[in-house]
Motif scaffolding. Structure first.
Motif: not given
Length: 151
Positions: A46-57, A101-103, A106-114
């Motif tokens: 129950k989190c989100l992923h962020i990929y740079p374009l190269d990694e997404w490809n 994506h926040r829904q 389950g992301i509210n206001t306090e987040v951890v970026i890992v």
């Protein structure tokens, strides 16, 4: 540092934006030729992923070679690929986390970026605490599995 590492605590602003921490922004600007990012649901967490374009490809290439009728692949396509959107950081290093994506995460206001080597995860702070609490996992089993990998 050439991989995404570290854990950072932030607060979403009223518009749903977060600041990508400076060390992670630095990797994006130095290691990747394009500043485009993809934000998507994680397959099972129950989190989100962020990929740079190269990694997404690279991820797209892997999934394209898999049998599309396989139920696990269908699930991945529906959960991860279907939720992906392209985004870019603004001049202040912020990205907008869409409401949907926040829904989903389950992301509210306090987040951890890992940092996770080739991608970045975004967790709601309470969820992060739950999944990283050593009291809530089978430590002996995990230790055995990791020892099998030489860790």
């Amino acid at each position: 540092m050439t991989s995404f590492l570290g854990k950072y605590y932030y607060t979403l602003d009223p518009k749903g934006r977060i600041i990508i921490p400076a060390p992670l922004r630095d990797i994006i600007s130095k290691k990747y030729t394009n500043s485009k990012l993809y934000i998507t649901n994680a397959a099972f967490d129950k989190c989100l992923h962020i990929y740079p374009l190269d990694e997404w490809n690279k991820l797209e290439e892997k999934i394209r070679s898999m049998p599309k009728m396989e139920e696990a692949v269908k699930y991945f396509l529906r959960r991860v690929i279907a939720s992906a959107i392209e985004c870019e950081m603004d001049k202040q290093g912020r990205i907008l986390i869409p409401y949907e994506h926040r829904q989903d995460a389950g992301i509210n206001t306090e987040v951890v970026i890992v940092g996770q080597l080739d991608k970045i995860e975004i967790w709601d702070k309470a969820s992060w605490s739950d999944v990283t609490d050593p009291k809530k996992v089978d430590a002996k089993a995990y230790e055995s599995v990791l020892a099998g990998y030489g860790l």
